[in-house]
Write a protein that holds these residues in place. Structure first.
Motif, PDB file in Angstrom:
ATOM      1  N   PHE A   6       0.824  -1.215   0.000  1.00 28.80           N
ATOM      2  CA  PHE A   6       0.000   0.000   0.000  1.00 28.80           C
ATOM      3  C   PHE A   6       0.856   1.261   0.000  1.00 28.80           C
ATOM      4  O   PHE A   6       0.371   2.337   0.295  1.00 28.80           O
ATOM      5  N   TRP A   8       1.975   3.084  -2.371  1.00 26.98           N
ATOM      6  CA  TRP A   8       1.458   4.110  -3.283  1.00 26.98           C
ATOM      7  C   TRP A   8       0.324   4.891  -2.628  1.00 26.98           C
ATOM      8  O   TRP A   8       0.180   6.089  -2.835  1.00 26.98           O
ATOM      9  N   LEU A   9      -0.473   4.191  -1.804  1.00 27.10           N
ATOM     10  CA  LEU A   9      -1.577   4.846  -1.115  1.00 27.10           C
ATOM     11  C   LEU A   9      -1.056   5.831  -0.071  1.00 27.10           C
ATOM     12  O   LEU A   9      -1.583   6.926   0.086  1.00 27.10           O
ATOM     13  N   TRP A  10       0.018   5.433   0.610  1.00 26.14           N
ATOM     14  CA  TRP A  10       0.592   6.310   1.642  1.00 26.14           C
ATOM     15  C   TRP A  10       1.258   7.522   1.005  1.00 26.14           C
ATOM     16  O   TRP A  10       1.301   8.594   1.610  1.00 26.14           O
ATOM     17  N   ILE A  12       0.088   9.049  -1.687  1.00 26.92           N
ATOM     18  CA  ILE A  12      -1.047   9.945  -1.944  1.00 26.92           C
ATOM     19  C   ILE A  12      -1.472  10.626  -0.648  1.00 26.92           C
ATOM     20  O   ILE A  12      -1.752  11.827  -0.618  1.00 26.92           O
ATOM     21  N   ALA A  13      -1.496   9.869   0.448  1.00 22.90           N
ATOM     22  CA  ALA A  13      -1.876  10.435   1.746  1.00 22.90           C
ATOM     23  C   ALA A  13      -0.889  11.509   2.183  1.00 22.90           C
ATOM     24  O   ALA A  13      -1.290  12.565   2.695  1.00 22.90           O
ATOM     25  N   ILE A  77      -8.559   7.237   2.335  1.00 24.98           N
ATOM     26  CA  ILE A  77      -7.264   6.554   2.240  1.00 24.98           C
ATOM     27  C   ILE A  77      -6.930   5.862   3.554  1.00 24.98           C
ATOM     28  O   ILE A  77      -6.469   4.715   3.573  1.00 24.98           O
ATOM     29  N   VAL A  80      -9.310   2.742   3.962  1.00 20.10           N
ATOM     30  CA  VAL A  80      -8.984   1.683   2.994  1.00 20.10           C
ATOM     31  C   VAL A  80      -7.599   1.096   3.290  1.00 20.10           C
ATOM     32  O   VAL A  80      -7.421  -0.122   3.319  1.00 20.10           O
ATOM     33  N   GLY A  81      -6.632   1.964   3.505  1.00 18.43           N
ATOM     34  CA  GLY A  81      -5.270   1.496   3.745  1.00 18.43           C
ATOM     35  C   GLY A  81      -5.127   0.697   5.024  1.00 18.43           C
ATOM     36  O   GLY A  81      -4.463  -0.343   5.051  1.00 18.43           O
TER      37      GLY A  81
END
Length: 153
Positions: A6, A8-10, A12-13, A77, A80-81
């Motif tokens: 994850f 890539w998600l962090w 974005i966060a 985020i 979900v994350g």
């Protein structure tokens, strides 16, 4: 859960949080600017380049909408994350801090829509919530940094 990384998600966060803090700073500057214009009946020298009072107010509204959007993105985020990585929520005080910040941002946005001559309670509520929001952003940033340490390899 057997899910992909994850990271890539962090990322974005992290960008969303940085932009949220930048929006908060710009909102504070334009808010003080509008207060000074309203109370002193003088506007700073940059006014003609910003389109006068309407230009500053428009920038303030645009930054406010941007901050609300970014904070809601951060909420999604985070949920979900965390669910994807841990399978459940509530692993740290970051959840509580985040939910409080989301509530404060939404209360600030609501009170902003109520500001008018007929509602004298709205402006003090808006300003007060935004002052408390400074503490909320500091708290969520600190707890977020602690959470990030769990995800880094």
């Amino acid at each position: 859960m057997n899910l992909p990384s994850f990271i890539w998600l962090w990322k974005i966060a992290a960008w969303s949080m940085g932009l949220s803090l930048l929006a908060y700073l710009m909102l504070a500057i334009t808010g003080v600017w509008m207060f000074r214009a309203r109370t002193s009946e003088q506007f700073p020298f940059i006014t003609p380049f910003m389109g006068g009072n309407k230009g500053v107010r428009s920038l303030h509204y645009t930054m406010g909408i941007s901050m609300v959007s970014l904070v809601l993105l951060l909420l999604v985020i985070g949920i979900v994350g965390t669910l994807g990585h841990f399978g459940s929520l509530g692993h740290s005080s970051h959840l509580v801090a985040g939910l409080i910040v989301v509530a404060l941002v939404l209360l600030s946005a609501f009170s902003a829509t109520q500001i008018s001559a007929g509602r004298p309670w709205a402006r003090p509520l808006h300003v007060g919530v935004n002052i408390i929001l400074f503490i909320g952003f500091a708290w969520v940033s600190l707890t977020g940094w602690i959470v990030v340490q769990k995800y880094l390899p």
